[in-house]
Design an enzyme around this catalytic site. Structure first.
Site, short mmCIF file in Angstrom:
data_model
loop_
_atom_site.label_atom_id
_atom_site.label_comp_id
_atom_site.label_asym_id
_atom_site.label_seq_id
_atom_site.Cartn_x
_atom_site.Cartn_y
_atom_site.Cartn_z
N LEU A 8 -43.63 108.20 -38.75
CA LEU A 8 -44.82 108.75 -38.10
C LEU A 8 -44.76 108.45 -36.60
O LEU A 8 -44.67 107.30 -36.18
CB LEU A 8 -46.09 108.16 -38.70
CG LEU A 8 -46.23 108.28 -40.22
CD1 LEU A 8 -47.62 107.87 -40.66
CD2 LEU A 8 -45.91 109.70 -40.70
N ARG A 15 -53.11 103.62 -25.00
CA ARG A 15 -53.16 102.30 -24.35
C ARG A 15 -51.88 101.95 -23.61
O ARG A 15 -51.82 100.96 -22.89
CB ARG A 15 -53.48 101.22 -25.39
CG ARG A 15 -54.98 101.17 -25.68
CD ARG A 15 -55.32 100.12 -26.69
NE ARG A 15 -55.02 100.54 -28.05
CZ ARG A 15 -54.95 99.71 -29.09
NH1 ARG A 15 -55.11 98.42 -28.92
NH2 ARG A 15 -54.70 100.17 -30.31
N GLY A 78 -54.98 111.61 -39.22
CA GLY A 78 -54.78 110.42 -40.03
C GLY A 78 -53.38 110.33 -40.61
O GLY A 78 -52.63 111.30 -40.65
N THR A 79 -53.05 109.13 -41.08
CA THR A 79 -51.68 108.87 -41.56
C THR A 79 -51.34 109.69 -42.81
O THR A 79 -50.19 110.08 -42.99
CB THR A 79 -51.50 107.37 -41.86
OG1 THR A 79 -52.61 106.92 -42.66
CG2 THR A 79 -51.46 106.55 -40.58
N GLY A 101 -43.15 104.91 -36.06
CA GLY A 101 -42.27 104.94 -34.87
C GLY A 101 -42.60 103.88 -33.84
O GLY A 101 -41.81 103.64 -32.93
N LYS A 350 -13.85 102.08 -7.08
CA LYS A 350 -14.23 103.22 -7.93
C LYS A 350 -12.99 103.98 -8.32
O LYS A 350 -12.14 104.27 -7.46
CB LYS A 350 -15.17 104.14 -7.16
CG LYS A 350 -15.64 105.32 -7.97
CD LYS A 350 -15.76 106.63 -7.17
CE LYS A 350 -14.42 107.25 -6.89
NZ LYS A 350 -14.52 108.62 -6.35
N TYR A 386 -12.51 110.95 1.01
CA TYR A 386 -13.39 112.12 0.94
C TYR A 386 -13.46 112.79 2.30
O TYR A 386 -13.72 112.14 3.31
CB TYR A 386 -14.78 111.61 0.53
CG TYR A 386 -15.81 112.65 0.23
CD1 TYR A 386 -15.55 113.72 -0.63
CD2 TYR A 386 -17.08 112.54 0.77
CE1 TYR A 386 -16.53 114.65 -0.92
CE2 TYR A 386 -18.07 113.47 0.48
CZ TYR A 386 -17.79 114.53 -0.37
OH TYR A 386 -18.76 115.43 -0.66
N ARG A 439 -2.57 102.30 15.90
CA ARG A 439 -3.79 101.90 16.62
C ARG A 439 -3.48 101.94 18.11
O ARG A 439 -2.31 101.98 18.52
CB ARG A 439 -4.19 100.48 16.22
CG ARG A 439 -3.16 99.45 16.62
CD ARG A 439 -3.48 98.06 16.10
NE ARG A 439 -2.48 97.11 16.53
CZ ARG A 439 -2.09 96.06 15.85
NH1 ARG A 439 -2.59 95.82 14.67
NH2 ARG A 439 -1.20 95.24 16.35
C1 UD1 Z 1 -52.70 101.94 -40.15
C2 UD1 Z 1 -53.12 101.75 -41.59
C3 UD1 Z 1 -53.60 100.30 -41.79
C4 UD1 Z 1 -52.55 99.32 -41.38
C5 UD1 Z 1 -52.08 99.62 -39.97
C6 UD1 Z 1 -50.87 98.77 -39.64
C7 UD1 Z 1 -53.93 103.88 -42.41
C8 UD1 Z 1 -55.15 104.68 -42.68
N1 UD1 Z 1 -54.16 102.66 -41.91
O1 UD1 Z 1 -53.85 101.79 -39.36
O2 UD1 Z 1 -53.94 100.08 -43.15
O3 UD1 Z 1 -53.06 98.00 -41.47
O4 UD1 Z 1 -51.69 100.99 -39.82
O5 UD1 Z 1 -50.53 98.92 -38.30
O6 UD1 Z 1 -52.83 104.31 -42.66
N2 UD1 Z 1 -50.03 108.53 -36.83
C9 UD1 Z 1 -49.67 109.85 -36.82
N3 UD1 Z 1 -50.62 110.79 -37.08
C10 UD1 Z 1 -51.88 110.47 -37.37
C11 UD1 Z 1 -52.27 109.11 -37.40
C12 UD1 Z 1 -51.31 108.17 -37.13
O7 UD1 Z 1 -48.51 110.17 -36.55
O8 UD1 Z 1 -52.67 111.39 -37.59
C13 UD1 Z 1 -49.03 107.49 -36.56
C14 UD1 Z 1 -49.29 106.77 -35.27
O9 UD1 Z 1 -48.63 107.38 -34.20
C15 UD1 Z 1 -48.73 105.39 -35.57
C16 UD1 Z 1 -48.93 105.23 -37.06
O10 UD1 Z 1 -49.07 106.54 -37.57
O11 UD1 Z 1 -47.35 105.31 -35.32
C17 UD1 Z 1 -50.13 104.39 -37.42
O12 UD1 Z 1 -51.28 104.97 -36.87
P1 UD1 Z 1 -52.46 104.07 -36.32
O13 UD1 Z 1 -53.55 104.95 -35.85
O14 UD1 Z 1 -51.95 103.05 -35.38
O15 UD1 Z 1 -52.93 103.36 -37.67
P2 UD1 Z 1 -53.98 102.21 -37.80
O16 UD1 Z 1 -55.34 102.77 -37.61
O17 UD1 Z 1 -53.58 101.08 -36.98
#
Ligand code: UD1
Ligand code: CA
Length: 455
Positions: A8, A15, A78-79, A101, A350, A386, A439
């Site tokens: 992901l 931040r 969301g994840t 990632g 070089k 050169y 020279r």
């Molecule tokens: C997530 C977990 C949480 C865990 C934590 C660990 C979920 C709902 N929660 O929370 O339980 O303790 O990670 O660090 O899974 N990302 C996407 N697309 C999205 C959302 C996220 O690619 O729509 C990627 C983000 O770029 C990141 C990773 O997923 O690399 C985690 O996302 P982040 O928002 O940091 O998750 P947390 O809210 O910290």
């Protein structure tokens, strides 16, 4: 069973306060995403699926040569939603390993262990960790018998659940077949209005699928990077590990906290490295090499018992054994030093070979040149390679002696054992054992009167 590694990487990483996508920020010279992919590459038959969104083109461009199936998540919902974007390209009989990632230091042996706990796709394996301060993380809810029941996100957790200090790292392995059933059932009915991947844990439990938790060996493996402070902390952790590995291999480090390795450093026995050195790309230091303080060495081979004095910069150079370089020397791409060659202070080399035992000791520029064994290149010698448009070659024979402050205007050849008088501008070839004097002739004026003040 094929292994689909879903990483992901769609997040913006606000931040970081950066124009670059977060996963492209560097740790030890490589992007965080490259670290994650490398850890997964150690797993047999791993196929990469990377979910991108913010700055997608930049991420794709940087990994253009890798075999990756890209999945796009245009809006971050969301994840769970993120993983769903990768599913169409994943076979039903695949095992899916979800990585982040922005969690760059995960070890492949931890991933191997995680996969070993999936019972060939029958169980879901989850990487969890106990934290003294679990604030912000999803909490692992277990029943009285210790079986995992669910993950509750911090923002959705009640006071009692917030006391739980076992947390979700986000990393898990589960069969594609199960994901295909569960992901469409996710709802965004929660505190963040997101489709939580973590909700599949309770679904697994409901379906009678076992949930096995394993823990990483080190906490840093699962530490995510949200800002540059956390990135800097992981960089130090990583560098300190590399330094300790070097010490264990028998290298003397003046201070393990003051070395930076951004790539692969290969070392022989009894290598000594002083403080403040930076190694980039692939660098080999053979037996008995000494590196003085504050050197930068990139993609180079340093032969055995060579000494690199302080503040030298070496890039794409090859040194045979017993060479002596610096202080303040700069070896640029294509510099090749034969056995016992010397390149001293304020010299730049070089695309040039310096023969065995030859010396370029002070204040020289040697470019596009071939210098024979045991030649002596006097202080301030310049190869004028050169003409403003084209580059030309200078050839200097064995045992030649080039007087100080000579300009050798290429193309030009100085024969074996030839001598060039100091201060010469050499535009024509010099045969072996000849003396070239090029020279203005010295004129001494007797009784010379210095100018007098006129008023
Ligand atoms: C997530 C977990 C949480 C865990 C934590 C660990 C979920 C709902 N929660 O929370 O339980 O303790 O990670 O660090 O899974 N990302 C996407 N697309 C999205 C959302 C996220 O690619 O729509 C990627 C983000 O770029 C990141 C990773 O997923 O690399 C985690 O996302 P982040 O928002 O940091 O998750 P947390 O809210 O910290
Ligand atoms: Ca979040």
């Amino acid at each position: 069973m094929t292994l689909a590694v879903v990483t992901l990487a769609a997040g913006k990483g606000s931040r970081m306060k950066s124009d670059r996508p977060k996963v492209l920020h560097r740790l030890a010279g490589q992007s965080m995403l490259a670290h994650v992919l490398a850890a997964a590459n150690a797993l047999p038959n791993a196929q990469h699926h990377v979910v991108i969104g913010h700055g997608a083109e930049h991420v794709q461009a940087e990994f253009a040569t890798d075999t990756i199936t890209w999945a796009f998540q245009h809006e971050q919902k969301g994840t769970g939603h993120a993983v769903a974007q990768a599913m169409p390209a994943i076979a039903d009989d695949a095992m899916v390993l979800v990585l982040y990632g922005d969690v760059p230091l995960l070890q492949s042996n931890t991933l191997q262990q995680l996969l070993a706990h999936t019972s060939d796709g029958q169980a879901l394996a989850l990487l969890t960790v106990h934290l003294s301060d679990p604030t912000g993380y999803g909490r692992i809810v277990r029943d009285n018998a210790g079986h995992i029941q669910a993950i509750v996100e911090h923002k959705d957790a009640n006071a009692e659940q917030r006391l739980i200090n076992e947390v979700n790292t986000g990393i898990l392995a589960v069969s594609a077949r199960h994901l295909r059933t569960w992901l469409p059932q996710l709802s965004a009915n929660n505190a963040q209005g997101e489709y939580y991947l973590t909700d599949i844990i309770a679904m697994a439990v409901n379906h009678g699928v076992a949930v096995n938790a394993i823990h990483p060996q080190h906490e840093y493996e699962v530490q995510g990077v949200n800002d540059r402070v956390q990135l800097a902390q992981l960089e130090r952790i990583y560098q300190s590990q590399l330094a300790h590995a070097l010490l264990e291999q028998g290298v003397s480090l003046a201070d393990p906290a003051r070395i930076d390795i951004r790539g692969q450093l290969t070392v022989g026995n009894d290598v000594v490295i002083d403080v403040g050195c930076v190694f980039e790309g692939h660098v080999t230091l053979a037996n008995g090499v000494h590196i003085g303080p504050y050197c930068v060495i990139k993609d180079s081979h340093i032969g055995s018992n060579s000494v690199i004095e302080p503040h030298s910069v070496i890039d794409q150079a090859t040194l045979a054994e017993g060479c002596h370089v610096g202080p303040f020397a700069r070896l640029r791409p294509g510099a090749q030093l034969a056995t016992d060659a010397k390149v001293g202070n304020f010299c730049e080399v070089k695309k040039a070979t310096i023969g065995a035992g030859a010396k370029v000791n002070h204040l020289s520029y040697i470019g596009d040149a071939n210098i024979g064994a045991h030649a002596n290149i006097g202080a301030g010698t310049i190869t004028c390679n050169y003409d403003g448009v084209n580059k030309f070659q200078t050839t200097i024979g064995e045992h030649a002696f080039i007087g100080s402050n000579s300009a050798l205007v290429a193309p030009v050849t100085i024969g074996d054992g030839a001598t060039v008088a100091a201060g010469s501008v050499v535009t024509k070839d010099v045969d072996a054992y000849e003396l070239a004097v090029a020279r203005g002739k010295q004129r001494n004026v007797k009784g010379w009167q210095r100018p007098q003040k006129t008023s």
